[in-house]
Design a protein around this motif. Sequence first.
Motif, mmCIF file in Angstrom:
data_model
loop_
_atom_site.group_PDB
_atom_site.id
_atom_site.type_symbol
_atom_site.label_atom_id
_atom_site.label_comp_id
_atom_site.label_asym_id
_atom_site.label_seq_id
_atom_site.Cartn_x
_atom_site.Cartn_y
_atom_site.Cartn_z
ATOM 1 N N UNK A 59 -13.944 24.728 10.489
ATOM 2 C CA UNK A 59 -15.235 24.525 11.041
ATOM 3 C C UNK A 59 -15.452 25.627 11.793
ATOM 4 N N UNK A 60 -14.508 26.080 12.774
ATOM 5 C CA UNK A 60 -15.198 27.004 13.777
ATOM 6 C C UNK A 60 -15.302 28.409 12.913
ATOM 7 N N UNK A 61 -14.239 28.651 12.061
ATOM 8 C CA UNK A 61 -14.394 29.927 11.305
ATOM 9 C C UNK A 61 -15.774 29.985 10.782
ATOM 10 N N UNK A 62 -16.174 28.742 9.929
ATOM 11 C CA UNK A 62 -17.291 28.757 9.311
ATOM 12 C C UNK A 62 -18.414 28.998 9.988
ATOM 13 N N UNK A 63 -18.346 28.205 11.363
ATOM 14 C CA UNK A 63 -19.511 28.938 11.988
ATOM 15 C C UNK A 63 -19.509 30.299 12.324
ATOM 16 N N UNK A 64 -18.612 30.794 12.898
ATOM 17 C CA UNK A 64 -18.589 32.376 13.071
ATOM 18 C C UNK A 64 -18.953 32.984 11.734
ATOM 19 N N UNK A 79 -14.409 40.141 8.041
ATOM 20 C CA UNK A 79 -13.302 39.636 8.828
ATOM 21 C C UNK A 79 -13.616 38.156 9.014
ATOM 22 N N UNK A 80 -14.833 37.674 9.000
ATOM 23 C CA UNK A 80 -14.737 36.317 9.162
ATOM 24 C C UNK A 80 -14.537 35.649 7.859
ATOM 25 N N UNK A 81 -14.689 36.103 6.589
ATOM 26 C CA UNK A 81 -14.480 35.663 5.552
ATOM 27 C C UNK A 81 -13.011 35.576 5.397
ATOM 28 N N UNK A 82 -12.015 36.642 5.800
ATOM 29 C CA UNK A 82 -10.615 36.509 5.717
ATOM 30 C C UNK A 82 -10.028 35.516 6.865
ATOM 31 N N UNK A 83 -10.885 35.465 8.015
ATOM 32 C CA UNK A 83 -10.418 34.595 8.898
ATOM 33 C C UNK A 83 -10.538 32.892 8.484
ATOM 34 N N UNK A 84 -11.702 32.730 7.824
ATOM 35 C CA UNK A 84 -12.039 31.272 7.375
ATOM 36 C C UNK A 84 -10.764 31.327 6.206
ATOM 37 N N UNK A 85 -10.727 32.176 5.324
ATOM 38 C CA UNK A 85 -9.368 31.853 4.396
ATOM 39 C C UNK A 85 -8.153 31.652 4.868
ATOM 40 N N UNK A 86 -7.964 32.452 5.935
ATOM 41 C CA UNK A 86 -6.557 32.184 6.614
ATOM 42 C C UNK A 86 -6.435 30.849 7.460
ATOM 43 N N UNK A 87 -7.569 30.227 7.624
ATOM 44 C CA UNK A 87 -7.768 28.915 8.319
ATOM 45 C C UNK A 87 -7.667 27.694 7.350
ATOM 46 N N UNK A 88 -7.612 28.274 5.932
ATOM 47 C CA UNK A 88 -7.633 27.194 5.067
ATOM 48 C C UNK A 88 -8.746 26.810 4.233
ATOM 49 N N UNK A 89 -9.950 27.471 4.484
ATOM 50 C CA UNK A 89 -11.015 27.249 3.743
ATOM 51 C C UNK A 89 -10.870 27.761 2.269
#
Length: 175
Positions: A59-64, A79-89
């Motif tokens: 949720x935090x990565x999607x907000x970012x 960057x935030x696409x990559x981080x969202x994917x790493x967060x399990x989205x």
Amino acid sequence: MHGKLPETPELAAIRARETTIGVPLDYQRDMAEASPGSALRLQEIGRLVRENQSVPEPVAMMAALGATTAEDCGDCVQIYVNLALKAGVDKAMVKAALEHRYSDLPTDLKLGFCFGRTVSENDPMLLEKGQALEARFGRKALVDLALVVALARFYPTVKRALGHSRTCAEAKVKI
């Protein structure tokens, strides 16, 4: 950049961060050369925002991601696409968000993404989105997400101020 910098703890930290986020951080190398320690301070700001999050990381990565899609069209979105994917989205959810297919998103991811966008766009729906997030996750979560969104907007601002932003019509992100 003005020349090859000798290896320092700061440059090693930048390189490690590039590996994590999957995007070059040339602006941070520029910062390290002009003002040693400044890029490390950027990382410390990020650590403080991420510490003790009360919302699920996806949720935090999607907000970012929502904030950066409103703020930036290049590397920061990636960057935030990559981080969202790493967060399990799931990739399909990231793609749906980027294509404005919000009805395809699960409620929590939609709340996060739309909150990030409405904050960054100063959208009149901001109060409604904030209330929905607070009702779902609590007041601390709203505070935490406010900081996540502010941080996501912070990096593009620093890049622009240093002359490292790129103008483009649309983000060309890899999912």
